[in-house]
Enzyme design. Structure first.
Site, PDB file in Angstrom:
ATOM      1  N   ARG A 112      40.615  47.935  36.511  1.00  0.00           N
ATOM      2  CA  ARG A 112      40.821  48.020  35.062  1.00  0.00           C
ATOM      3  C   ARG A 112      39.496  47.859  34.333  1.00  0.00           C
ATOM      4  O   ARG A 112      38.665  47.065  34.750  1.00  0.00           O
ATOM      5  CB  ARG A 112      41.749  46.900  34.618  1.00  0.00           C
ATOM      6  CG  ARG A 112      43.128  47.074  35.129  1.00  0.00           C
ATOM      7  CD  ARG A 112      44.014  45.986  34.579  1.00  0.00           C
ATOM      8  NE  ARG A 112      45.374  46.301  34.936  1.00  0.00           N
ATOM      9  CZ  ARG A 112      45.842  46.218  36.172  1.00  0.00           C
ATOM     10  NH1 ARG A 112      45.065  45.786  37.138  1.00  0.00           N
ATOM     11  NH2 ARG A 112      47.080  46.547  36.429  1.00  0.00           N
ATOM     12  N   VAL A 113      39.316  48.591  33.244  1.00  0.00           N
ATOM     13  CA  VAL A 113      38.033  48.490  32.560  1.00  0.00           C
ATOM     14  C   VAL A 113      37.803  47.104  31.961  1.00  0.00           C
ATOM     15  O   VAL A 113      36.671  46.670  31.836  1.00  0.00           O
ATOM     16  CB  VAL A 113      37.827  49.576  31.480  1.00  0.00           C
ATOM     17  CG1 VAL A 113      37.646  50.924  32.126  1.00  0.00           C
ATOM     18  CG2 VAL A 113      38.966  49.593  30.508  1.00  0.00           C
ATOM     19  N   ASP A 114      38.866  46.405  31.637  1.00  0.00           N
ATOM     20  CA  ASP A 114      38.694  45.018  31.134  1.00  0.00           C
ATOM     21  C   ASP A 114      38.028  44.167  32.197  1.00  0.00           C
ATOM     22  O   ASP A 114      37.501  43.103  31.909  1.00  0.00           O
ATOM     23  CB  ASP A 114      40.033  44.323  30.844  1.00  0.00           C
ATOM     24  CG  ASP A 114      40.993  45.200  30.095  1.00  0.00           C
ATOM     25  OD1 ASP A 114      40.554  46.242  29.591  1.00  0.00           O
ATOM     26  OD2 ASP A 114      42.176  44.840  30.027  1.00  0.00           O
ATOM     27  N   ASP A 115      38.109  44.602  33.443  1.00  0.00           N
ATOM     28  CA  ASP A 115      37.579  43.792  34.535  1.00  0.00           C
ATOM     29  C   ASP A 115      36.135  44.122  34.886  1.00  0.00           C
ATOM     30  O   ASP A 115      35.572  43.537  35.784  1.00  0.00           O
ATOM     31  CB  ASP A 115      38.434  43.985  35.794  1.00  0.00           C
ATOM     32  CG  ASP A 115      39.842  43.449  35.619  1.00  0.00           C
ATOM     33  OD1 ASP A 115      40.017  42.572  34.762  1.00  0.00           O
ATOM     34  OD2 ASP A 115      40.741  43.924  36.312  1.00  0.00           O
TER      35      ASP A 115
END
Ligand code: ATP
Ligand code: MG
Length: 695
Positions: free
Chosen positions: A563-566
């Site tokens: 995930r891009v949040d990660d």
């Protein structure tokens, strides 16, 4: 002879679909320059496998893919024609869509005006074509030796009885029904019964807490809840009916009261005398459903009528009620199933996912049955009575296609290969993976040990929202790279965009978006179209934003980076958590790893790694250093973890995904901000981790 066959095969394989640059690895093999390239980089399906496959070369894939992109209406209409429609769709309305928020509300529709029914197509149609005596479903219980089966004709009778019961209590087209059942055959039966009468099912994984269940009940206001009294997972009994009772009390407090709870008596787990009961609300399945006729008319629904509502697994926060409709979803799950697993009628197919997740909707229930397949439904857990259970089951039923998740692969890998190799597994033909990026080392173990180096792995990237596979290998069509989901499915146009939403070409990495809709796309978030637009369509105007990061290599293969949040930004280097985790897991003594970013005075963000060791390996300073060296060597010094935190276990969602949101808080020592931990599979691991913070 065999070797020239192999060479021809490799040559035909080398016509890769992307056209995005040179295919050095393959060319090297073709030229006989480097066999190592084949071993390290590309893994070819055998010539025999490809020869029999539905799609047997990159060239064939490319032709089909190009057609699907140039003429989606024609491509999907031809497939739609192979299903039964009570009334045909309007040919000018095969697809209507707007994905661009700047041009008005987002909407997607496929085959509008067509009248069909997915239950009819998944069950009755197979009987009408003369296959009523084929096994639709095998059932393997929690205890070895507990089993059952249903032919397509028997399945239809069971579905009809329940459908008739549901109608008798006033459930009709468009009404929501919550299903909270373990992996008994009654679970897919209940889904199909709802579909048959046009009711909208919402399956809630029977591992969710009363609060989580109540939240979903309040959101969709079902006419009734279908459950069972209890289930055993391994040796542990779980009193599902008690959880439902508590959830119904909680829902009532929030203004939603459900007056009916249909309860299946799961005798092997609990007798009815021991079940807590409210006579005015509860009713035993066995007392009523079996009295109804075994025939039930089909409710013909519009292709765009809702089929089901499913809440996402909640890795990133409040679950979203993803809504899928009937017609497009039907075509999409059937077609993806057929090609991604190279399905043939002799297959025995087993997907270890629970019907509580999208995987169990699309690839336990609908996709396989729409193909007339034989599906194995497993109630138990992969490590009971021991870690060989899966392979015992594979041999017992001669399973040919085995579809599972990286978390399961890693956990069985940690338990040791002996559990696998003591079984024959010779029936296996195709393997599959879903849920998270699969680390190359886990991929190799799965390929070499489980599949004896002969079964291609379909690493299927997709989401609850997408309804079906989006980026996936077609097993006979091209060489694989361990850890890459390879190329898009027919009709899917993945693009990688930069921060500004510009598409980037060639070798690159960025945000994964999809251009144009596909038939299996979700149509809205239930009751919250605004959140649908905000979450998925506003970040990059004109595209569906997946929330995932992805890179494309020089050969055009896609690599999901999480995930891009990660994504972690260390001194300006953007590092995907998946990459660092894969490096750690490749260390022979590391069983599992989860990486998060923490604030760092100098670098902006530092890398904080939670590491679970292989059973029996003790923690040591030396091992800590050797793990760090492994990451340095594989990725580079900039990606070396600043901290290794020993983790006897990791916090996971009930679908087995690591919940990094909680790990970020533990890493930052913000222990009062852990948030809701009740949806974790095992909330106890959080305390263990906190206790080990300073080791
Ligand atoms: P939520 O959206 O509620 O946070 P979730 O994203 O975990 O939950 P799902 O729809 O079950 O819910 O999972 C889809 C996600 O799982 C994808 O967006 C991706 O991050 C990951 N995923 C699934 N399959 C793969 C795969 N083969 N390779 C890499 N990642 C995958
Ligand atoms: Mg998601």
């Amino acid at each position: 002879g065999a070797s020239s066959d192999k060479l021809r095969h490799v040559e035909s394989m080398s016509q890769l679909p992307s056209g995005a640059g040179k295919i050095s690895g393959i060319n090297a093999v073709v030229l006989g320059e480097s066999l190592a390239a084949e071993e390290n980089d590309l893994i070819f399906p055998s010539p025999e496998f490809s020869a029999d496959a539905l799609v047997s070369s990159p060239k064939q894939y490319r032709e089909m893919y190009e057609r699907s992109i140039k003429d989606p209406a024609g491509f999907w209409s031809e497939i739609a024609d192979t299903f039964y429609w009570k009334e045909k769709w309007n040919p000018s309305e095969v697809c209507s869509e707007n994905l661009d928020v700047t041009k008005g509300p987002v909407h997607i529709s496929w085959f509008k005006g067509g009248k069909t029914n997915i239950c009819y197509n998944a069950v009755d149609r197979n009987i009408e074509s003369g296959n009523g005596d084929n096994i639709a479903m095998y059932w393997e219980g929690n205890e070895p030796g507990q089993d059952g089966k249903l032919t397509y004709s028997e399945l239809l009778e069971k579905v009809c009885q329940l459908a008739n019961y549901l109608k008798s209590v006033g459930v009709g087209k468009g009404d929501a029904v919550i299903i909270y059942l373990p992996m008994l055959l009654e679970l897919p039966i209940a889904m199909l019964a709802c579909a048959r009468i046009g009711a909208v099912h919402s399956v809630v994984f029977a591992g969710f807490s009363a609060d989580s269940l109540a939240q979903r009940i309040v959101d969709c206001k079902p006419k009734l809840v279908i459950t069972c009294n209890a289930v055993k997972r391994g040796v542990k009994p779980i009193l599902l009916k008690d959880i439902v009772d508590a959830a119904l009390v909680e829902s009532e407090k929030n203004g939603v009261s459900v007056g009916l709870c249909l309860t299946y008596e799961n005798q092997s787990a609990m007798k009815r005398e021991d079940t807590k009961w409210q006579a005015e609300r509860d009713i035993w399945w066995q007392d009523v459903v079996t009295k109804f006729p075994t025939k039930c008319d089909v409710e013909w629904v519009d292709a765009e009528d809702p089929l089901f509502l499913l809440y996402t697994s909640g890795s990133t926060g409040k679950p979203k009620g993803v809504l899928h409709t009937s017609g497009g979803y039907m075509l999409y799950t059937a077609t993806t199933f057929k090609y991604a697993f190279d399905y043939r009628p002799t297959d025995i197919y087993w997907c270890t996912a629970d019907c509580g997740w999208i995987t169990g909707h699309s690839y336990v229930t609908y996709g396989p049955l729409l193909n007339g397949a034989t599906v194995l439904v497993f109630e138990g857990t992969p490590n009971y009575p021991d870690s060989g259970r899966c392979w015992d089951i594979v041999d017992k039923y001669n399973v040919t296609i085995f579809y599972t998740a990286p978390t399961l692969v890693r956990s069985l890998m940690r338990d040791g290969s002996e559990y696998v190799t003591r079984y024959s597994r010779k029936s296996l033909r195709v393997l599959g993976s879903v849920g998270e990026p699969i680390n190359p080392s886990a991929w190799r173990w799965f390929y070499n040990i489980v599949g004896d180096s002969r079964c291609p792995i379909s690493d299927t990237w997709w989401q609850t929202e997408t309804g079906g596979f989006m980026i996936t290998p077609l097993p006979g069509a091209w060489p694989q790279k361990p850890g890459s989901a390879t190329f898009p499915f027919f009709g899917v146009q993945p693009v990688i965009v930069d921060e500004k939403g510009q598409e980037i070409e060639g070798e690159c990495s960025g945000y994964l978006c999809i251009k144009k809709s596909w038939p299996g796309a979700f149509r809205t978030l239930y009751g919250d179209h605004e959140r649908y637009e905000t979450t998925y369509f506003k970040p990059f105007a004109g595209y569906y934003f997946t929330g995932d990061g992805c890179s494309r290599d020089k050969d055009g293969y896609h690599w999901l980076t999480g995930r891009v949040d990660d994504v972690i930004n260390v001194s300006g280097h953007r590092i995907g958590t998946a990459e660092v985790e894969s490096a750690l897991v490749s260390h022979p003594q590391c069983a599992e790893a989860a990486v998060v970013g923490v604030e760092h005075e100098v670098k902006g963000q530092g890398i904080y790694a939670f590491v679970t060791l292989v059973d029996g390996v003790p923690y040591s300073e030396e091992l800590r250093k050797s793990l760090i060296v492994t990451v340095r060597n594989q990725i580079g010094a900039f990606a070396a973890p600043d901290k290794i935190h020993w983790a006897p276990g990791l916090p996971k969602t009930r679908s087995g995904k690591i919940m990094r949101r909680i790990l970020r808080k533990i890493a930052a020592r913000q222990l009062d901000e852990l948030g809701d931990t009740s949806t974790l599979a095992d909330p106890g691991v959080v305390d263990q981790l906190i206790a080990l913070s300073d080791c």
